[in-house]
Write an enzyme that holds these catalytic residues in place. Structure first.
Site, short mmCIF file in Angstrom:
data_model
loop_
_atom_site.label_atom_id
_atom_site.label_comp_id
_atom_site.label_asym_id
_atom_site.label_seq_id
_atom_site.Cartn_x
_atom_site.Cartn_y
_atom_site.Cartn_z
N HIS A 164 23.35 64.46 -18.95
CA HIS A 164 23.23 63.04 -18.60
C HIS A 164 24.57 62.48 -18.08
CE1 HIS A 164 20.30 63.82 -21.94
NE2 HIS A 164 19.49 63.15 -21.13
N HIS A 180 28.02 58.00 -23.73
CA HIS A 180 27.27 56.85 -23.22
C HIS A 180 27.83 55.51 -23.70
CE1 HIS A 180 24.42 59.46 -21.34
NE2 HIS A 180 23.99 59.98 -22.48
N TYR A 220 20.23 69.58 -27.40
CA TYR A 220 19.15 69.31 -28.36
C TYR A 220 18.25 70.52 -28.61
CZ TYR A 220 21.20 64.96 -27.16
OH TYR A 220 22.16 64.00 -26.94
N ASP A 274 27.76 67.35 -19.67
CA ASP A 274 26.49 66.98 -20.31
C ASP A 274 25.44 66.75 -19.21
OD1 ASP A 274 25.50 65.57 -23.20
OD2 ASP A 274 24.52 64.76 -21.41
N ASP A 305 23.08 70.15 -23.06
CA ASP A 305 21.68 69.85 -22.74
C ASP A 305 21.29 70.23 -21.31
OD1 ASP A 305 23.39 67.76 -22.13
OD2 ASP A 305 22.23 66.22 -23.17
N1 Q9C Z 1 12.91 60.48 -26.43
C1 Q9C Z 1 23.23 62.43 -24.95
O1 Q9C Z 1 22.90 63.51 -24.50
N2 Q9C Z 1 16.70 59.23 -23.96
N3 Q9C Z 1 22.36 61.39 -24.96
C2 Q9C Z 1 15.93 60.13 -24.78
C3 Q9C Z 1 13.73 61.06 -25.47
C4 Q9C Z 1 18.10 59.11 -24.33
C5 Q9C Z 1 21.05 61.49 -24.41
C6 Q9C Z 1 14.44 60.04 -24.57
C7 Q9C Z 1 18.87 60.36 -24.04
C8 Q9C Z 1 20.29 60.22 -24.53
C9 Q9C Z 1 24.55 62.24 -25.60
ZN ZN Z 2 23.07 64.42 -22.71
#
Ligand code: Q9C
Ligand code: ZN
Length: 340
Positions: free
Chosen positions: A196, A158, A322, A194, A283
């Site tokens: 995202h 990101h 995660y 990933d 993820d």
């Molecule tokens: N509280 C990567 O997978 N939003 N980043 C999370 C949950 C951000 C993910 C909301 C997600 C970032 C590297």
């Molecule tokens: Zn991610």
């Protein structure tokens, strides 16, 4: 399979603003610990990486941004006098040209695009050494020594050339790809699996024709990083046609994911890539607390198998993932699928 990992990541345990509350970040030291433990149990040897070269960091990121990351925590202590995580509360508006402020609080807004991550005492040390793992993995592959995996934490995809966000500070996958270019590869592809969209990686290479960026991810209309990741973002200038986005609906399962994977790999072949970086987020796993996709541990094995069919030199870089109880099994399944 050469595995690069380090203990420096443990110094980074940030906080994030989540649904209006500050919570310890979901992107935790436990993630990397679980992966390292599983890989050791399965007989992989873990090697430490080199420190990343300054000129490599500066080919991917601006010098001002790297200097900001290196000094932000100390400056926050001095200028704000606060032991709480350093985090922005204001961001530049988009309707007129904006300038970089001098004050640490303003620079936090200038150099980030969200409050989903923060800078703490060990953030620089962790991010710096994660980039070093990516550089070492790329060096290993560029030297013709076979595939390599870098257990990077914090993740990177990101992070743009001058902004952190989405748990990412230095773009490790971009560092690996740039290293492959610097070591003589004229055509490098980055495939981001990933959950995202890899917005930072896309941005860094958007106008370049020497690095193809491809990302499979949840539709950004419904998912972080929200503002990019659509199929019509194809690259610009010399890089026109060198960016591929394959957004999938929330809740997508293995069939949709593998259709996208096969399509992306075909594009990478057509592009004529001579080396490949896999931005390996896990993820998309069915039990991931941040994801909605339905992949199983066996599906990560199959991703590795599919990637290996291209017969390209491959650098794999850890991104998100995660589901801590399964993250080690998912990463090792992918790596075993890759080596066959
Ligand atoms: N509280 C990567 O997978 N939003 N980043 C999370 C949950 C951000 C993910 C909301 C997600 C970032 C590297
Ligand atoms: Zn991610």
């Amino acid at each position: 399979m050469k595995v690069f990992a380090s203990e420096h990541h443990m110094q980074h345990h940030a906080f994030e603003l989540s649904r209006g509350r500050m919570i310890p970040s979901v992107e935790s030291p436990e993630r990397a610990h679980m992966i390292a433990t599983q890989l050791e149990v399965e007989g992989f040897a873990l090697s430490d990486g080199d420190c990343p070269d300054d000129d490599l960091l500066h080919r991917v990121h601006t010098e001002a941004y790297i200097e900001f990351l290196r000094t932000a925590w100390d400056r926050w202590q001095v200028e704000v006098g606060n032991a709480a995580p350093a985090m922005a509360i204001s961001w530049p508006e988009r309707s007129q040209p904006t300038r970089r402020p001098k004050h640490i609080v303003g620079q936090l807004g200038f150099h980030s695009f969200g409050a989903d991550c923060s800078i703490v005492a060990g953030t620089w040390e962790a991010a710096f050494h994660a980039a070093g793992l990516a550089q070492s993995a790329a060096d290993h592959v560029a030297s013709g020594n076979g595939p390599a995996y870098a257990l990077c934490r914090p993740p990177g995809h990101h992070a743009t050339k001058d902004q952190f966000g989405g748990y990412c500070y230095i773009n490790n996958s971009a560092i690996a790809a740039q290293r492959l270019v610097d070591r003589g590869h004229k055509c490098v592809a980055i495939l981001d699996v990933d959950y995202h969209h890899g917005n930072g990686t896309q941005a860094i290479f958007y106008e370049r024709a020497d690095v193809l960026t491809a990302s499979i991810h949840a539709n950004p209309a419904d998912e972080f990083p929200w503002f990019t990741g659509y199929a019509d973002e194809e690259g610009a200038g010399a890089g026109r046609g060198c960016n591929i986005n394959l957004p999938l609906p929330l809740g997508s399962g293995r069939d949709a994911f593998f259709d996208a994977l096969v399509a992306a790999l075909k594009e990478i072949e057509t592009f004529g890539a001579t080396a490949l970086v896999i931005a390996l987020g896990t993820d998309a796993f069915v039990d991931d607390p941040l994801g909605t996709f339905q992949l199983s541990t066996d599906d990560f094995f199959a991703i590795g198998e599919r990637v290996s069919m291209l017969s390209l030199p491959v650098v794999s870089i850890q991104e998100g993932g995660y589901a801590n109880a399964a993250i080690g099994a998912n990463v090792s399944a992918y790596l075993r699928g890759l080596v066959g």
